[in-house]
Design a protein around this motif. Sequence first.
Motif, PDB file in Angstrom:
ATOM      1  N   ASP A   1     -41.152   5.361  -6.940  1.00  0.00           N
ATOM      2  CA  ASP A   1     -40.968   4.239  -7.736  1.00  0.00           C
ATOM      3  C   ASP A   1     -41.942   3.012  -7.097  1.00  0.00           C
ATOM      4  OD1 ASP A   1     -39.375   5.194  -9.271  1.00  0.00           O
ATOM      5  OD2 ASP A   1     -37.559   4.525  -8.407  1.00  0.00           O
TER       6      ASP A   1
ATOM      7  N   LYS B   1     -50.375   8.735  -9.294  1.00  0.00           N
ATOM      8  CA  LYS B   1     -49.185   9.229 -10.290  1.00  0.00           C
ATOM      9  C   LYS B   1     -49.323  10.657 -10.740  1.00  0.00           C
ATOM     10  CE  LYS B   1     -46.021   6.997 -10.893  1.00  0.00           C
ATOM     11  NZ  LYS B   1     -44.720   6.965  -9.937  1.00  0.00           N
TER      12      LYS B   1
ATOM     13  N   GLU C   1     -45.055   3.508  -5.525  1.00  0.00           N
ATOM     14  CA  GLU C   1     -46.344   3.711  -5.890  1.00  0.00           C
ATOM     15  C   GLU C   1     -47.236   2.881  -6.604  1.00  0.00           C
ATOM     16  OE1 GLU C   1     -46.206   8.615  -5.352  1.00  0.00           O
ATOM     17  OE2 GLU C   1     -46.644   7.653  -7.363  1.00  0.00           O
ATOM     18  N   LEU C   2     -46.970   2.568  -7.732  1.00  0.00           N
ATOM     19  CA  LEU C   2     -47.452   1.525  -8.778  1.00  0.00           C
ATOM     20  C   LEU C   2     -47.535   0.066  -8.261  1.00  0.00           C
ATOM     21  CD1 LEU C   2     -46.996   2.911 -12.215  1.00  0.00           C
ATOM     22  CD2 LEU C   2     -49.075   3.095 -10.869  1.00  0.00           C
TER      23      LEU C   2
ATOM     24  N   ALA D   1     -54.299   4.355  -9.598  1.00  0.00           N
ATOM     25  CA  ALA D   1     -52.910   4.404 -10.325  1.00  0.00           C
ATOM     26  C   ALA D   1     -52.726   5.779 -11.043  1.00  0.00           C
ATOM     27  CB  ALA D   1     -52.888   3.425 -11.149  1.00  0.00           C
TER      28      ALA D   1
ATOM     29  N   VAL E   1     -49.970  -0.400  -5.519  1.00  0.00           N
ATOM     30  CA  VAL E   1     -51.272  -0.331  -5.938  1.00  0.00           C
ATOM     31  C   VAL E   1     -51.570  -1.557  -6.768  1.00  0.00           C
ATOM     32  CG1 VAL E   1     -52.794   0.760  -8.017  1.00  0.00           C
ATOM     33  CG2 VAL E   1     -51.482   2.110  -6.260  1.00  0.00           C
ATOM     34  N   TRP E   2     -50.413  -2.088  -7.606  1.00  0.00           N
ATOM     35  CA  TRP E   2     -50.614  -3.378  -8.327  1.00  0.00           C
ATOM     36  C   TRP E   2     -50.831  -4.426  -7.458  1.00  0.00           C
ATOM     37  CZ3 TRP E   2     -51.736  -5.680 -12.588  1.00  0.00           C
ATOM     38  CH2 TRP E   2     -51.243  -6.729 -12.775  1.00  0.00           C
TER      39      TRP E   2
ATOM     40  N   ASP F   1     -46.062  12.495 -10.531  1.00  0.00           N
ATOM     41  CA  ASP F   1     -45.315  12.343 -11.685  1.00  0.00           C
ATOM     42  C   ASP F   1     -45.396  12.804 -12.928  1.00  0.00           C
ATOM     43  OD1 ASP F   1     -43.643  10.953  -9.735  1.00  0.00           O
ATOM     44  OD2 ASP F   1     -44.544   9.178 -10.205  1.00  0.00           O
TER      45      ASP F   1
ATOM     46  N   TYR G   1     -58.695   0.405  -9.891  1.00  0.00           N
ATOM     47  CA  TYR G   1     -57.563   0.351  -9.464  1.00  0.00           C
ATOM     48  C   TYR G   1     -56.749   1.188 -10.735  1.00  0.00           C
ATOM     49  CZ  TYR G   1     -57.875  -2.136  -5.198  1.00  0.00           C
ATOM     50  OH  TYR G   1     -58.509  -2.560  -4.117  1.00  0.00           O
ATOM     51  N   GLY G   2     -57.200   0.971 -11.673  1.00  0.00           N
ATOM     52  CA  GLY G   2     -56.724   2.039 -12.878  1.00  0.00           C
ATOM     53  C   GLY G   2     -56.764   3.589 -12.388  1.00  0.00           C
TER      54      GLY G   2
END
Length: 310
Positions: free
Chosen positions: A52, A198, A54-55, A194, A58-59, A201, A190-191
Amino acid sequence: MAAGSLLALIDDIASVLDDVALMSKVAAKKTAGVLGDDLALNAQQVTGVNADRELPVVWSVALGSLRNKAILVPAALAISAFLPQAITPLLMLGGAYLCFEGFEKLAHKYMHSASEDAAHEEELVTALAAGADMRTVEQDKIKGAVRTDFILSAEIIVIALGVVNEGGASFGAQVAALVAVAIAMTVGVYGLVAAIVKMDDVGLWLSKKSGALARGLGNLLLAAAPRLMKALSVIGTVAMFMVGGGIIGHAVEPLHHLAESAAHAVSGVPAVGGLLAAVTPTVIDAVAGVVVGAVVLLVVTLVQRLRGKH
């Protein structure tokens, strides 16, 4: 250079997520996988608070990257207009820092004992047990990745500025071009980061599908994710030497001429001359980066010892 910068950023973000994973496991008192060694192959262990975070991590780094570029774009324009001779020394300082960071990662297992690594983990455990806000500790870790991004972003902005200057663009066009490059690089880099972090997942989600093909693909992604992150971590460290050494190599004339001479010398090798000529300057840059990183780390270590820090 852009690919090397991306790999260096992935390596730094992976290091941050390792600490975030540890803090999350302590806070939740259970094991859950995220990246690197902490990425569980067992699908039941992939879910949890670690994933939860991770993003959000990165954000946070992406927002830091945008702030970096908001500083760098006007600074680059101002320096280019009023003090252009300062651009190369500033880039060299940034390149030296990248080499230092890469060599510190490389030398970590030799410079830090297992007891020191255990002490680092214990420090996080103690901080959380004492009621420290995990998000606050996490933000401290993120700052390191943002610092790396600052140097890599500066390199990208300066290169873009050089291109628009060569074209004789007006000041307004220069500003528009730099802003467009800054936004595009941040979103693209960063896209992609991400998407990579992920991947496990996505593999877990597919592994729970009823179709055999989806389950097979999901299990393949779960098995490939930790290996990919380990590989990217190694490549990312090498990329720090390549990018940092490349910045210094282009600024130091003897080193630049050495790379050109070596590339010319191997270009005549039958069958593989073209490939060797393309690869040789990069190899020389990487070697130079290792040497610079070793020297900077030695100086930093000596200064810290003299000041009584470890």
